[in-house]
Design an enzyme around this catalytic site. Sequence first.
Site, PDB file in Angstrom:
ATOM      1  N   CYS A  87     -18.676  45.440 -21.212  1.00 56.53           N
ATOM      2  CA  CYS A  87     -18.969  45.691 -19.799  1.00 56.53           C
ATOM      3  C   CYS A  87     -20.470  45.955 -19.682  1.00 56.53           C
ATOM      4  CB  CYS A  87     -18.159  46.871 -19.247  1.00 56.53           C
ATOM      5  SG  CYS A  87     -18.530  48.457 -20.023  1.00 56.53           S
ATOM      6  N   CYS A 146     -29.224  61.743 -14.426  1.00 54.16           N
ATOM      7  CA  CYS A 146     -28.767  62.820 -13.540  1.00 54.16           C
ATOM      8  C   CYS A 146     -29.062  64.158 -14.208  1.00 54.16           C
ATOM      9  CB  CYS A 146     -27.278  62.669 -13.220  1.00 54.16           C
ATOM     10  SG  CYS A 146     -26.179  62.956 -14.627  1.00 54.16           S
TER      11      CYS A 146
END
Length: 574
Positions: free
Chosen positions: A9, A127
Amino acid sequence: MNIAIITACPSGVANSIIAAGLLEKVAKALNLDAKIECQSNVIEGYVLSKKDIDDAEIVIIASDTAIDTSRLVNKKVYQGSIKDAVKNASAFIENAQQHAVTLTSDAVSTSSTESSDSKKIVAITACPTGVAHTFMAAEALEDEAVRQGHQIKVETRGSVGAKNQLTEQDIEQADLVIIAADIDVPLDRFNGKLLYRTKTGPALKKTKQEIEKAFLEATPYQATGGASAEVSTESKGVYQHLMTGVSHMLPVVVAGGLIIALSFVFGIEAFKQEGTLAAALMSIGGGSAFALMIPVLAGYIAFSIADRPGLAPGLVGGMLASTLGAGFLGGIAAGFIAGYSAKFIADKLSLPQSMEALKPILIIPFVATLFTGLVMIYVVGSPVAATMSGLENFLNTMGAGNAVMLGILLGAMMCFDLGGPVNKAAYAFGVGLLASQQYAPMAAIMAAGMVPALGMGLATFLAKSKFEASAREAGKASFVLGLCFISEGAIPFAAKDPMRVIPSCMAGGALTGALSMLFGAELLAPHGGLFVLLIPNAISPVLMYLVAIAAGTAVTGFSYAFLKKRDEQVLASA
């Protein structure tokens, strides 16, 4: 029958691993001898050997990103979307057996050519905690870029450091740079490239719009020689500066909290006896790690604002905040005072070219540190210390009613935006109080933060008939993420159905927060989820803490299972 399977992916995180597991399970059920190569950025997987490929009658590729197929020339190959493999692995393998075709060298070269509209994109995601949003935003950007026909490579700057790092060649060839970050990241290497800044939230939830905006609004980036993001302060808000400080403080807090908990294994007051291992552990965790919390917080807030020249005055200001008793509020104040004073000097002070090199290493640290220190001692320190003292007295003396109300508020905040600003504000509040030996709010915050992802996993189990197969698989992953205190596991559900998911999560989180405070639960380490239980005394009382989490999970899970409408694909197949 021998087969070879390759899964990949775009981010190499979730789907690649899930698809590999599902395809392996189906292959075993069909009595197929399968060798599986899972291309992942987080685990070292098996790589197909030349013998594996030669022995395979079919090579099955489940991928939504470009992979090297040159080694598969003259083999029967089937390539499909990894999402189809996750959705129905059995049908995916059956299609592969029926539709695999021999791969020619011409097909390999054609598959790697770019369309005239294809662009090369490089990106960075980061983040504050460096766990969920970092990797989920990376995967969303990669999926959407591939869908639009672009080539993309994303560097993730998570809690384990930078992964899938961009090379000089990647950057040189890129048509566009996308920075999806809630904290500062190094940008000097992108000098002269078209660059677009956003945050992980929009990159994850509005990916298509963000990529389109990036092509329209990106501007040439001009580096000024600093090591971190040289983006104007106007484009970075107070929240981002604060989160940069919090993200750098977290490892210190986690390590310190767990080491303090280890010292309690020998008895709650065993550390008071000098020369013992318990005393040594307390010295490491409490005397050193926790002592660094506030200076690190202040230092990296200043670093976010003014780059390296702000670090020294920020660290000194944070140390003063700690010694003056101003706590984490004083640390925040010190960080902003140091950062903006350093930036002001850097922007306003003009020196001859021959002396310009002295500014970042001598003049700015000296003047900004002196100014920050004097302001903290004579202006800010005492009022903030009084405020912190009042807050600590309130927390120490609050009755059951006030404790429950605080737990409800913190619990609901943790579940409101699933890793967004409100969630992070509650989390930063709890982490900051650890420096003042206030452990109850942090316990309520972590317990409530686990509820959304756990609740979504429970809902997919309770109401299986309402969820399509991919959502049920996402529910399993969400439950595991919830156990790890990763609220973001619920984001895929909230993005599709916010009006039902968010209230269900907030109700469960509020109940968990209230019960945690009511039971007097305390937590010494601000991350780790239930795995913190492996450290004795890191959480107390354990049983009632688990009851609080289970109660909130049940409320969220049953509420959403009841409110949820059947997915369209489920209705279509009914």
